[in-house]
Every structure is written in structure tokens, then in C-alpha cells.
Design a protein around this motif. Structure first.
Motif, PDB file in Angstrom:
ATOM      1  N   SER A   1     -10.135 -14.330   5.463  1.00 53.68           N
ATOM      2  CA  SER A   1     -11.042 -15.056   4.571  1.00 53.68           C
ATOM      3  C   SER A   1     -12.452 -14.470   4.548  1.00 53.68           C
ATOM      4  N   ASN A   2     -12.814 -13.637   5.527  1.00 51.35           N
ATOM      5  CA  ASN A   2     -14.166 -13.062   5.563  1.00 51.35           C
ATOM      6  C   ASN A   2     -14.218 -11.615   5.060  1.00 51.35           C
ATOM      7  N   VAL A   3     -13.148 -11.164   4.374  1.00 51.99           N
ATOM      8  CA  VAL A   3     -13.164  -9.854   3.715  1.00 51.99           C
ATOM      9  C   VAL A   3     -12.708 -10.036   2.276  1.00 51.99           C
ATOM     10  N   SER A   4     -13.094  -9.105   1.412  1.00 53.59           N
ATOM     11  CA  SER A   4     -12.726  -9.206   0.001  1.00 53.59           C
ATOM     12  C   SER A   4     -11.256  -8.851  -0.205  1.00 53.59           C
ATOM     13  N   GLY A   5     -10.761  -9.137  -1.421  1.00 53.39           N
ATOM     14  CA  GLY A   5      -9.367  -8.826  -1.723  1.00 53.39           C
ATOM     15  C   GLY A   5      -9.081  -7.339  -1.648  1.00 53.39           C
ATOM     16  N   GLY A   6     -10.028  -6.518  -2.131  1.00 57.69           N
ATOM     17  CA  GLY A   6      -9.840  -5.073  -2.074  1.00 57.69           C
ATOM     18  C   GLY A   6      -9.839  -4.547  -0.660  1.00 57.69           C
ATOM     19  N   GLN A   7     -10.741  -5.071   0.182  1.00 58.05           N
ATOM     20  CA  GLN A   7     -10.781  -4.652   1.585  1.00 58.05           C
ATOM     21  C   GLN A   7      -9.495  -5.058   2.304  1.00 58.05           C
ATOM     22  N   LYS A   8      -9.038  -6.254   2.003  1.00 55.29           N
ATOM     23  CA  LYS A   8      -7.782  -6.728   2.613  1.00 55.29           C
ATOM     24  C   LYS A   8      -6.621  -5.811   2.234  1.00 55.29           C
ATOM     25  N   GLN A   9      -6.586  -5.403   0.962  1.00 56.61           N
ATOM     26  CA  GLN A   9      -5.494  -4.545   0.494  1.00 56.61           C
ATOM     27  C   GLN A   9      -5.525  -3.182   1.176  1.00 56.61           C
ATOM     28  N   ARG A  10      -6.722  -2.626   1.348  1.00 62.20           N
ATOM     29  CA  ARG A  10      -6.821  -1.312   1.989  1.00 62.20           C
ATOM     30  C   ARG A  10      -6.442  -1.384   3.461  1.00 62.20           C
ATOM     31  N   ILE A  11      -6.808  -2.478   4.133  1.00 57.80           N
ATOM     32  CA  ILE A  11      -6.386  -2.646   5.534  1.00 57.80           C
ATOM     33  C   ILE A  11      -4.864  -2.745   5.610  1.00 57.80           C
ATOM     34  N   ALA A  12      -4.266  -3.426   4.634  1.00 53.56           N
ATOM     35  CA  ALA A  12      -2.807  -3.547   4.608  1.00 53.56           C
ATOM     36  C   ALA A  12      -2.140  -2.191   4.407  1.00 53.56           C
ATOM     37  N   ILE A  13      -2.738  -1.336   3.564  1.00 58.52           N
ATOM     38  CA  ILE A  13      -2.186   0.005   3.347  1.00 58.52           C
ATOM     39  C   ILE A  13      -2.276   0.821   4.628  1.00 58.52           C
ATOM     40  N   VAL A  14      -3.430   0.723   5.315  1.00 55.64           N
ATOM     41  CA  VAL A  14      -3.597   1.448   6.580  1.00 55.64           C
ATOM     42  C   VAL A  14      -2.586   0.952   7.605  1.00 55.64           C
ATOM     43  N   ARG A  15      -2.380  -0.350   7.649  1.00 51.01           N
ATOM     44  CA  ARG A  15      -1.436  -0.944   8.606  1.00 51.01           C
ATOM     45  C   ARG A  15      -0.036  -0.368   8.406  1.00 51.01           C
ATOM     46  N   ALA A  16       0.341  -0.163   7.148  1.00 51.09           N
ATOM     47  CA  ALA A  16       1.663   0.416   6.865  1.00 51.09           C
ATOM     48  C   ALA A  16       1.704   1.898   7.234  1.00 51.09           C
ATOM     49  N   LEU A  17       0.633   2.626   6.933  1.00 53.26           N
ATOM     50  CA  LEU A  17       0.601   4.057   7.242  1.00 53.26           C
ATOM     51  C   LEU A  17       0.607   4.310   8.741  1.00 53.26           C
ATOM     52  N   ALA A  18       0.036   3.366   9.517  1.00 53.34           N
ATOM     53  CA  ALA A  18      -0.016   3.534  10.975  1.00 53.34           C
ATOM     54  C   ALA A  18       1.379   3.587  11.586  1.00 53.34           C
ATOM     55  N   MET A  19       2.376   3.091  10.866  1.00 54.21           N
ATOM     56  CA  MET A  19       3.744   3.122  11.375  1.00 54.21           C
ATOM     57  C   MET A  19       4.367   4.507  11.255  1.00 54.21           C
ATOM     58  N   ASN A  20       3.739   5.373  10.435  1.00 56.00           N
ATOM     59  CA  ASN A  20       4.300   6.710  10.169  1.00 56.00           C
ATOM     60  C   ASN A  20       5.766   6.606   9.737  1.00 56.00           C
ATOM     61  N   PRO A  21       6.025   5.855   8.659  1.00 56.60           N
ATOM     62  CA  PRO A  21       7.417   5.580   8.281  1.00 56.60           C
ATOM     63  C   PRO A  21       8.052   6.710   7.484  1.00 56.60           C
ATOM     64  N   GLU A  22       9.359   6.640   7.331  1.00 57.81           N
ATOM     65  CA  GLU A  22      10.091   7.573   6.475  1.00 57.81           C
ATOM     66  C   GLU A  22       9.946   7.170   5.009  1.00 57.81           C
TER      67      GLU A  22
END
Length: 381
Positions: free
Chosen positions: A276-297
Motif C-alpha cells: 500500500s505504500n508503493v505505486s502500482g508501477g513500482q509494485k509491478q516492477r518489484i513483481a517482475i524482479v521477484r520472478a526473474l530472481a528465480m532464474n526460471p526456464e
């Protein structure tokens, strides 16, 4: 986060009175059930007291009469006192037992409802001998059909035959309700297919260990949830063992380091529940980073740019181009035609749960021979 969205929807449509009435109706039903139980309990106590005291009156009357008529030869005062004491103990125990019986009945009903939830078997589970390794990022839909309920008349997806090579980037477009998200959700086995099969790395997704599959098939949803904790804590949802330097590297890759570095405590900035203390765009970018951190196939995107401003959309497209060059398999549900033109190897048009068009970007946009696709493109371009 879900409750916040719900509250905003209710307020936006001025439905507070309607929702209050729904809650009041449910509350009245619960109140009636508990009132009925409490009435039975309240009725039980005086009735047991009447029975106990009535029994004592009868004992005293008959015992006194027997003492007087026999002049103490058949029955004396000591025996009457003993009967009175033992009778009192027995009857009081019975009264307590009756109250316990009522409470046990109420507790049993509550326990039954709790055990229903605890004993519920998940519809999606690991197989007896699961596969523990995903060979590559290839994805194959073999005549897949899917519906959300066994009783549903209409298929959400119907006879999907789609084959994606490892390292390929696929763009999926279509109108609202065309089941684009449903198709993506089947790959990570958020749902199981109704007919046909889906293979990732050459193996049916139902044969994989669930954790293995979802570690190698990362998902960035349209509406992502951040959890209370620091930014690093949220990034490590992708990989709990990731070092701070690894997280920072992925943030730079996803263009998220710019706004994180501006925060008071950088990567140790505390995120409130739901973000709730970050914008929608910031939240989305953190979510993208969270997925990339998994180094998925495989990386699945469901409208990844929906909450971003035009500048950020451009940065995300550049990120996707770099990921595509690195050979990561990507399936992207999007309304961003720039991605479909510039990044995707193939573009798929889904309409009413059926793949209508599957072509390379140039043919897709320059020669839209499907009438439904023509109508769709005329609206979005």
C-alpha cells in the motif's frame, strides 16, 4: 490486499447499503441459530433444578413418613441423611452432565465445520513418483480443452494445439473474456486441463513435483501482491537464498533499481501489507524482479505493463528483448502491440477460447485474414 480491492469496488459503485444488508442477513441467520441453542440451554437449567428439588421433596416426605410410622425401626434419621446426601450428589452430577451434553453438541457442530475445511483434499496434488527436473523451456499444448467447473456447459478453452520451442517468445492477444489468462495459468498448473495434456520440457505438467515446476515456470500476474516486509524480503520470494547483490543485479536488469535507490532505506525499505505504500508501477516492477530472481526456464507474463506509464512500458519492452536474446522462453498476454511487433517470435490471437491465428508478427499485422482479428486490430491500433 484482496479486501482492500473489495472495499474500493464497493465504495466506487456506492453499494455500501447493499453490502451492509447482505452482511446483516447472514448475521441474523447466525444469531437465530445461536439464540435457539442458548434458549435450549437456558430451559435446561431450571428444568433440572425443578427435577432435583422435586426429587428431594419426595425423598424427605417418604423418608419422614417411614421414620414416623415405623418409629425408627425400619428407617432412621441417619439413613435419611445419607440418602439425602448421596441423592444430592448424584442428581447434581446428572444436572451438570445434561449441561455438558448441550455444550458438547454445540462444540461438535463447530468442530465438524472446522474439520471439513482441514480435511478438504486439494484437487491438484503431486504424483506418487514426481519428476524433479525441467529439461528445457519448451511448452506443448496437445489438444487441450478446459472448463472451470465440471458442470459448466461452455469450455473456457477448446481444442488448443500449440507448440512453443525452448527460447521462443510468444505474444498472446485477444478481447476481454477470450481466456488468454486461463491458457497461461494452465502452464504453471494453477488448474488442471479437462482434456488433452500440457508438456513443459517434454514432460506432462501433472508428472512434475509442484515445487519443481513452479520454480522453473515463473509468473508475473496482472495484479500482483506484495507482502509485509522489506523490499529484499519480497524479492527473495523468488529465491529465498538469493544474496543482496544478486537481488540488486536483477533489479538493475528490470529497471527497478532507480526508484528503490530513491527510497529512504533503499532495499531495506519496509513494504506495508499489500504494497500500500508503493505505486502500482513500482509494485509491478518489484513483481517482475521477484520472478526473474528465480532464474526460471519459462517466464509467463499476464498483462505486465498494465500498471505502468509509457516510459516504464518502453523500459519493460527493452527488458523483454534482452531476456529473449538470452534464450528464455516467454509467454506474454498483452494488449501492448509494441511488444507483439518488436519482441515476439509469434503472435497468437485467441477468441472465445479458440486459437484463431498463430503467425509471425509481420504476417500477423500486415495480413490479418481472420475477420475477428481484423475487427480487434481496428480497435486497438
Amino acid at each position: 490486499a484482496a479486501s482492500d480491492v473489495y472495499k474500493r469496488q464497493v465504495k466506487s459503485y456506492v453499494r455500501q447499503d447493499y453490502e451492509k444488508e447482505k452482511f446483516a442477513t447472514a448475521a441474523r441467520d447466525v444469531q437465530m441459530d445461536f439464540t435457539r441453542a442458548e434458549k435450549l440451554l437456558a430451559f435446561n437449567n431450571p428444568m433440572m433444578n425443578i427435577c432435583v428439588n422435586g426429587a428431594f421433596v419426595v425423598i424427605i416426605y417418604l423418608g419422614s413418613k417411614l421414620i414416623i410410622t415405623s418409629q425408627g425401626t425400619l428407617f432412621d434419621v441417619g439413613q435419611l441423611s445419607s440418602i439425602f446426601t448421596y441423592g444430592f450428589a448424584i442428581l447434581m452430577s446428572l444436572m451438570q452432565l445434561s449441561m455438558i451434553f448441550v455444550m458438547v453438541t454445540m462444540a461438535d457442530e463447530s468442530a465438524h465445520r472446522i474439520t471439513e475445511v482441514l480435511a478438504a483434499e486439494p484437487t491438484i496434488a503431486d504424483p506418487a513418483e514426481p519428476v524433479l527436473e525441467v529439461a528445457d523451456g519448451s511448452i506443448d499444448f496437445d489438444h487441450v480443452s478446459f472448463k472451470y467447473s465440471a458442470h459448466a456447459k461452455r469450455q473456457a478453452l477448446d481444442d488448443i494445439d500449440l507448440h512453443i520451442k525452448s527460447g521462443e517468445t510468444i505474444g498472446i492477444i485477444g478481447g476481454t473474456g477470450s481466456s488468454k489468462s486461463s491458457l497461461v495459468n494452465l502452464i504453471s498448473r494453477l488448474y488442471d486441463v479437462t482434456e488433452g495434456s500440457i508438456k513443459v520440457g517434454g514432460k506432462d505438467v501433472r508428472s512434475y513435483d509442484m515445487e519443481t515446476l513452479r520454480n522453473e515456470v515463473a509468473v508475473v500476474l496482472q495484479k500482483n501482491v506484495l507482502f509485509s516486509g522489506t523490499i529484499l524480503d519480497n524479492l527473495r520470494w523468488g529465491d529465498k537464498n538469493a544474496s543482496e547483490e544478486e537481488c540488486k543485479r536483477v533489479c538493475r536488469l528490470a529497471c527497478a533499481d532507480e526508484f528503490i535507490d530513491r527510497m529512504p532505506e533503499g532495499y531495506n525499505t519496509y513494504i506495508e501489507q499489500g504494497g500500500s505504500n508503493v505505486s502500482g508501477g513500482q509494485k509491478q516492477r518489484i513483481a517482475i524482479v521477484r520472478a526473474l530472481a528465480m532464474n526460471p526456464e519459462v517466464l509467463l507474463f499476464d498483462e505486465p505493463t498494465s500498471a505502468l506509464d509509457p516510459e516504464m512500458v518502453g523500459e519493460v519492452l527493452e527488458l523483454m528483448k534482452e531476456l529473449a536474446r538470452d534464450g528464455m522462453t516467454m509467454v506474454v498476454v498483452t494488449h501492448e502491440m509494441g511488444f507483439a511487433r518488436e519482441v515476439a517470435n509469434r503472435v497468437i490471437f485467441i477468441d472465445e477460447g479458440v486459437i484463431k491465428v498463430d503467425k509471425p508478427p509481420q504476417e500477423f499485422f500486415e495480413n490479418p485474414d481472420n475477420p475477428r482479428l481484423k475487427a480487434f486490430l481496428s480497435k486497438v491500433l
